[in-house]
Design a protein around this motif. Sequence first.
Motif, PDB file in Angstrom:
ATOM      1  N   LEU A  11       0.833  -1.209   0.000  1.00 19.12           N
ATOM      2  CA  LEU A  11       0.000   0.000   0.000  1.00 19.12           C
ATOM      3  C   LEU A  11       0.864   1.255   0.000  1.00 19.12           C
ATOM      4  N   LEU A  12       1.930   1.251   0.789  1.00 15.57           N
ATOM      5  CA  LEU A  12       2.837   2.400   0.821  1.00 15.57           C
ATOM      6  C   LEU A  12       3.506   2.615  -0.533  1.00 15.57           C
ATOM      7  N   VAL A  13       3.911   1.534  -1.182  1.00 15.06           N
ATOM      8  CA  VAL A  13       4.528   1.646  -2.508  1.00 15.06           C
ATOM      9  C   VAL A  13       3.521   2.204  -3.506  1.00 15.06           C
ATOM     10  N   SER A  14       2.281   1.761  -3.436  1.00 13.26           N
ATOM     11  CA  SER A  14       1.242   2.286  -4.330  1.00 13.26           C
ATOM     12  C   SER A  14       1.025   3.772  -4.104  1.00 13.26           C
ATOM     13  N   ILE A  15       0.978   4.180  -2.852  1.00 16.17           N
ATOM     14  CA  ILE A  15       0.809   5.597  -2.533  1.00 16.17           C
ATOM     15  C   ILE A  15       1.958   6.408  -3.109  1.00 16.17           C
ATOM     16  N   GLU A  16       3.171   5.897  -2.930  1.00 15.51           N
ATOM     17  CA  GLU A  16       4.353   6.590  -3.457  1.00 15.51           C
ATOM     18  C   GLU A  16       4.295   6.698  -4.986  1.00 15.51           C
ATOM     19  N   LYS A  17       3.901   5.627  -5.652  1.00 15.08           N
ATOM     20  CA  LYS A  17       3.823   5.639  -7.121  1.00 15.08           C
ATOM     21  C   LYS A  17       2.773   6.641  -7.609  1.00 15.08           C
ATOM     22  N   PHE A  18       1.598   6.637  -6.986  1.00 18.15           N
ATOM     23  CA  PHE A  18       0.559   7.587  -7.381  1.00 18.15           C
ATOM     24  C   PHE A  18       1.005   9.022  -7.118  1.00 18.15           C
ATOM     25  N   HIS A  19       1.700   9.223  -6.020  1.00 15.71           N
ATOM     26  CA  HIS A  19       2.206  10.562  -5.687  1.00 15.71           C
ATOM     27  C   HIS A  19       3.199  11.028  -6.746  1.00 15.71           C
ATOM     28  N   ALA A  21       3.448  10.062  -9.751  1.00 17.78           N
ATOM     29  CA  ALA A  21       2.779  10.226 -11.045  1.00 17.78           C
ATOM     30  C   ALA A  21       1.839  11.430 -11.056  1.00 17.78           C
ATOM     31  N   GLY A  22       1.629  12.030  -9.881  1.00 14.63           N
ATOM     32  CA  GLY A  22       0.719  13.172  -9.806  1.00 14.63           C
ATOM     33  C   GLY A  22      -0.744  12.779  -9.822  1.00 14.63           C
ATOM     34  N   ALA A  23      -1.037  11.534  -9.522  1.00 10.38           N
ATOM     35  CA  ALA A  23      -2.421  11.033  -9.512  1.00 10.38           C
ATOM     36  C   ALA A  23      -3.022  11.218  -8.116  1.00 10.38           C
ATOM     37  N   TYR A  24      -3.272  12.463  -7.760  1.00  9.21           N
ATOM     38  CA  TYR A  24      -3.712  12.783  -6.403  1.00  9.21           C
ATOM     39  C   TYR A  24      -5.145  12.360  -6.101  1.00  9.21           C
ATOM     40  N   VAL A  25      -5.942  12.151  -7.122  1.00  9.60           N
ATOM     41  CA  VAL A  25      -7.339  11.768  -6.925  1.00  9.60           C
ATOM     42  C   VAL A  25      -7.444  10.401  -6.248  1.00  9.60           C
ATOM     43  N   ALA A  26      -6.549   9.493  -6.566  1.00 12.25           N
ATOM     44  CA  ALA A  26      -6.598   8.141  -6.005  1.00 12.25           C
ATOM     45  C   ALA A  26      -5.999   8.053  -4.600  1.00 12.25           C
ATOM     46  N   LEU A  27      -5.198   9.014  -4.221  1.00 12.33           N
ATOM     47  CA  LEU A  27      -4.483   8.925  -2.945  1.00 12.33           C
ATOM     48  C   LEU A  27      -5.377   8.906  -1.704  1.00 12.33           C
ATOM     49  N   PRO A  28      -6.426   9.719  -1.619  1.00  9.28           N
ATOM     50  CA  PRO A  28      -7.249   9.659  -0.400  1.00  9.28           C
ATOM     51  C   PRO A  28      -7.829   8.276  -0.131  1.00  9.28           C
ATOM     52  N   ASP A  29      -8.299   7.590  -1.181  1.00  7.65           N
ATOM     53  CA  ASP A  29      -8.852   6.243  -0.988  1.00  7.65           C
ATOM     54  C   ASP A  29      -7.782   5.260  -0.527  1.00  7.65           C
ATOM     55  N   LEU A  30      -6.619   5.299  -1.159  1.00  6.67           N
ATOM     56  CA  LEU A  30      -5.516   4.421  -0.741  1.00  6.67           C
ATOM     57  C   LEU A  30      -5.093   4.718   0.692  1.00  6.67           C
ATOM     58  N   MET A  48      -3.121   7.803  11.903  1.00  7.25           N
ATOM     59  CA  MET A  48      -3.358   9.248  11.886  1.00  7.25           C
ATOM     60  C   MET A  48      -2.514   9.914  10.793  1.00  7.25           C
ATOM     61  N   ILE A  49      -1.279   9.473  10.633  1.00  7.11           N
ATOM     62  CA  ILE A  49      -0.414  10.017   9.583  1.00  7.11           C
ATOM     63  C   ILE A  49      -0.995   9.685   8.210  1.00  7.11           C
ATOM     64  N   ALA A  50      -1.525   8.482   8.051  1.00 13.76           N
ATOM     65  CA  ALA A  50      -2.159   8.106   6.785  1.00 13.76           C
ATOM     66  C   ALA A  50      -3.354   9.016   6.502  1.00 13.76           C
ATOM     67  N   GLY A  51      -4.073   9.395   7.543  1.00 17.61           N
ATOM     68  CA  GLY A  51      -5.169  10.348   7.384  1.00 17.61           C
ATOM     69  C   GLY A  51      -4.681  11.689   6.877  1.00 17.61           C
ATOM     70  N   HIS A  52      -3.502  12.091   7.323  1.00 17.73           N
ATOM     71  CA  HIS A  52      -2.912  13.343   6.838  1.00 17.73           C
ATOM     72  C   HIS A  52      -2.564  13.250   5.349  1.00 17.73           C
ATOM     73  N   ILE A  53      -2.173  12.064   4.899  1.00 15.31           N
ATOM     74  CA  ILE A  53      -1.899  11.878   3.472  1.00 15.31           C
ATOM     75  C   ILE A  53      -3.165  12.162   2.676  1.00 15.31           C
ATOM     76  N   ALA A  54      -4.287  11.631   3.147  1.00 14.85           N
ATOM     77  CA  ALA A  54      -5.557  11.861   2.450  1.00 14.85           C
ATOM     78  C   ALA A  54      -5.880  13.355   2.402  1.00 14.85           C
ATOM     79  N   GLU A  55      -5.667  14.052   3.516  1.00  8.35           N
ATOM     80  CA  GLU A  55      -5.942  15.491   3.559  1.00  8.35           C
ATOM     81  C   GLU A  55      -5.044  16.259   2.594  1.00  8.35           C
ATOM     82  N   CYS A  56      -3.758  15.957   2.603  1.00  5.70           N
ATOM     83  CA  CYS A  56      -2.810  16.655   1.728  1.00  5.70           C
ATOM     84  C   CYS A  56      -3.108  16.375   0.257  1.00  5.70           C
ATOM     85  N   ALA A  57      -3.547  15.161  -0.058  1.00  4.85           N
ATOM     86  CA  ALA A  57      -3.837  14.810  -1.449  1.00  4.85           C
ATOM     87  C   ALA A  57      -5.087  15.525  -1.954  1.00  4.85           C
TER      88      ALA A  57
END
Length: 93
Positions: A11-19, A21-30, A48-57
Amino acid sequence: MIETFEHLDRLLVSIEKFHKAGAYVALPDLANVLAKRLTEIGLGDAAMIAGHIAECARRPDVIALSAVIARLERTVQFAAHSIFGEVIGPKQP
């Protein structure tokens, strides 16, 4: 437990790849899926940190997002090391 951390790593690798690639729309769900998994295994701080990723995305705040992803990776790595260090035993010098 090892399988759980392998899944978290994917999941972390997927988040990094989407980030990257600039695919921010998918990041909140991941990030929300990751937060749920982290909560299930008792890593509330990491969730909680993962929640911050969703907010930033959702904004998207690229600089903050990079920092939060790096922080989450370090937190999960530390947790894995702590858990498996105790299960396997401390490394000998």
